[in-house]
Design a protein around this motif. Structure first.
Motif, PDB file in Angstrom:
ATOM      1  N   ASN A  28       6.097  -4.250  -4.021  1.00  0.00           N
ATOM      2  CA  ASN A  28       6.314  -4.737  -5.392  1.00  0.00           C
ATOM      3  C   ASN A  28       5.952  -6.198  -5.605  1.00  0.00           C
ATOM      4  OD1 ASN A  28       8.446  -6.015  -4.160  1.00  0.00           O
ATOM      5  ND2 ASN A  28      10.040  -4.751  -5.089  1.00  0.00           N
ATOM      6  N   ARG A  29       5.738  -6.969  -4.537  1.00  0.00           N
ATOM      7  CA  ARG A  29       5.358  -8.381  -4.696  1.00  0.00           C
ATOM      8  C   ARG A  29       3.854  -8.568  -4.846  1.00  0.00           C
ATOM      9  NH1 ARG A  29       5.613 -11.574  -0.881  1.00  0.00           N
ATOM     10  NH2 ARG A  29       5.894 -10.179   0.896  1.00  0.00           N
ATOM     11  N   TYR A  30       3.092  -7.490  -4.728  1.00  0.00           N
ATOM     12  CA  TYR A  30       1.637  -7.600  -4.677  1.00  0.00           C
ATOM     13  C   TYR A  30       0.989  -7.063  -5.954  1.00  0.00           C
ATOM     14  CZ  TYR A  30       2.360  -8.615   0.238  1.00  0.00           C
ATOM     15  OH  TYR A  30       2.766  -9.192   1.416  1.00  0.00           O
ATOM     16  N   ALA A  31      -0.136  -7.645  -6.300  1.00  0.00           N
ATOM     17  CA  ALA A  31      -0.864  -7.234  -7.503  1.00  0.00           C
ATOM     18  C   ALA A  31      -1.316  -5.783  -7.390  1.00  0.00           C
ATOM     19  CB  ALA A  31      -2.059  -8.153  -7.738  1.00  0.00           C
ATOM     20  N   THR A  32      -1.773  -5.399  -6.204  1.00  0.00           N
ATOM     21  CA  THR A  32      -2.149  -4.007  -5.937  1.00  0.00           C
ATOM     22  C   THR A  32      -1.566  -3.593  -4.598  1.00  0.00           C
ATOM     23  OG1 THR A  32      -4.202  -4.442  -4.708  1.00  0.00           O
ATOM     24  CG2 THR A  32      -4.344  -4.421  -7.118  1.00  0.00           C
ATOM     25  N   LYS A  33      -1.426  -2.310  -4.397  1.00  0.00           N
ATOM     26  CA  LYS A  33      -0.897  -1.810  -3.122  1.00  0.00           C
ATOM     27  C   LYS A  33      -1.891  -2.037  -1.986  1.00  0.00           C
ATOM     28  CE  LYS A  33       2.370   1.455  -5.054  1.00  0.00           C
ATOM     29  NZ  LYS A  33       2.425   0.706  -6.327  1.00  0.00           N
ATOM     30  N   ALA A  34      -3.179  -2.059  -2.287  1.00  0.00           N
ATOM     31  CA  ALA A  34      -4.183  -2.367  -1.272  1.00  0.00           C
ATOM     32  C   ALA A  34      -4.033  -3.805  -0.777  1.00  0.00           C
ATOM     33  CB  ALA A  34      -5.585  -2.133  -1.819  1.00  0.00           C
ATOM     34  N   ASP A  35      -3.671  -4.717  -1.670  1.00  0.00           N
ATOM     35  CA  ASP A  35      -3.439  -6.110  -1.275  1.00  0.00           C
ATOM     36  C   ASP A  35      -2.310  -6.213  -0.260  1.00  0.00           C
ATOM     37  OD1 ASP A  35      -5.421  -6.984  -2.972  1.00  0.00           O
ATOM     38  OD2 ASP A  35      -4.047  -7.605  -4.579  1.00  0.00           O
ATOM     39  N   PHE A  36      -1.302  -5.370  -0.419  1.00  0.00           N
ATOM     40  CA  PHE A  36      -0.182  -5.341   0.528  1.00  0.00           C
ATOM     41  C   PHE A  36      -0.681  -5.003   1.935  1.00  0.00           C
ATOM     42  CE2 PHE A  36       2.592  -2.321   2.787  1.00  0.00           C
ATOM     43  CZ  PHE A  36       3.654  -3.154   3.112  1.00  0.00           C
ATOM     44  N   PHE A  37      -1.522  -3.980   2.033  1.00  0.00           N
ATOM     45  CA  PHE A  37      -2.051  -3.571   3.339  1.00  0.00           C
ATOM     46  C   PHE A  37      -2.822  -4.712   3.991  1.00  0.00           C
ATOM     47  CE2 PHE A  37      -5.189  -1.834   6.209  1.00  0.00           C
ATOM     48  CZ  PHE A  37      -4.508  -0.842   6.900  1.00  0.00           C
ATOM     49  N   VAL A  38      -3.736  -5.306   3.241  1.00  0.00           N
ATOM     50  CA  VAL A  38      -4.573  -6.387   3.779  1.00  0.00           C
ATOM     51  C   VAL A  38      -3.719  -7.570   4.222  1.00  0.00           C
ATOM     52  CG1 VAL A  38      -6.370  -8.073   3.226  1.00  0.00           C
ATOM     53  CG2 VAL A  38      -6.591  -5.709   2.432  1.00  0.00           C
TER      54      VAL A  38
END
Length: 257
Positions: free
Chosen positions: A191-201
């Protein structure tokens, strides 16, 4: 003696045996217990952080349980073939890996003498290089104080299991995850990330960077993920994107270029 298998390390420990069928049984475990299981995989990692020892029916000295035991400093005896049948849940046992290549499981708490070695005085040969296997960023700085020539194998899949926890395709195609519990857990993680892919990276980069920083300026070699289908399926949302294979070792991800 109750049973025996391949010894991992040279230590001895004792504790309460807990027979676990899956990581879902983590509620039965207390710090210092000894896990008794048929086998383990990366989705067991949060469970194994709490244990003093590991005993498995299957596996060898390069199995997941053996690798995790080395990282955590836990005692492990693997490949016993019959541990889950012979060891009773809740009984006190002693694991001994100090008797050679074979590790033995004894009933009750035995007495032993411990000898401490100051690792700061250990002098490493220049060849071959004494490099570590590391996959847990939380352990990196502690491990870096042991005599070493850096990291010869940073296991990327362990960082994914510990830092990311979510199947990468479940982040890209979140709409295909229908289990409400999985959806809530993924939302809470991302929830802190603009996209869920950004979380992974970001989480993957943090994990790699933490280990690299801990051992800088020594060499750190990163191995790309070799997760098998059954291991990827164990990640949050993984069951929606992985085939069910009889032998994942030679299956969908059994060979890659």
């Amino acid at each position: 003696m109750i049973t025996s298998g391949a010894a991992v390390g040279h230590q001895i420990t004792s504790g309460v045996a807990r027979l676990l069928n899956s990581p879902a049984d983590i509620g039965k475990l207390r710090a210092g217990d000894i896990v008794i299981a048929d086998t383990t995989s990366p989705d067991w990692d949060p469970v194994l952080k709490k244990v003093a020892g590991i005993v498995t029916n299957k596996g060898g000295r390069t199995s997941h349980a053996a690798i995790i035991a080395r990282e955590l400093g836990a005692v492990a005896i693997v490949g016993t073939e019959n541990a889950t049948a012979r060891i009773e849940d809740g009984e006190v046992i002693t694991l001994s890996c100090a008797e050679g290549k074979t590790g033995n499981v004894y009933r009750g708490k035995l007495n032993w003498t411990e000898i401490a070695t100051d690792v700061a005085s250990v002098r490493l040969p220049q060849k071959p290089l004494a490099q570590l296997i590391v996959g847990d960023p939380e352990q990196a700085f502690e491990l870096s104080f042991f005599p070493n020539h850096g990291v010869g194998l940073m296991r990327l899949e362990f960082i994914i299991a510990r830092k990311v926890q979510v199947h990468p395709m479940a982040l890209v195609h979140f709409d295909q995850v229908t289990d409400e519990g999985d959806r809530i857990r993924i939302q809470n993680l991302t929830n802190r990330y603009a996209t869920k892919a950004d979380f992974f990276v970001d989480q993957l980069a943090q994990g790699v960077a933490t280990i690299a920083a801990a051992f800088y300026p020594k060499e750190v070699i990163v191995r790309m993920s070799d997760f098998k289908t059954n291991e990827y399926a164990g990640l949050l949302g993984g069951k929606y994107f992985e085939p069910d294979e009889e032998n994942p070792m030679i299956g969908f991800r059994g060979a890659s270029v």
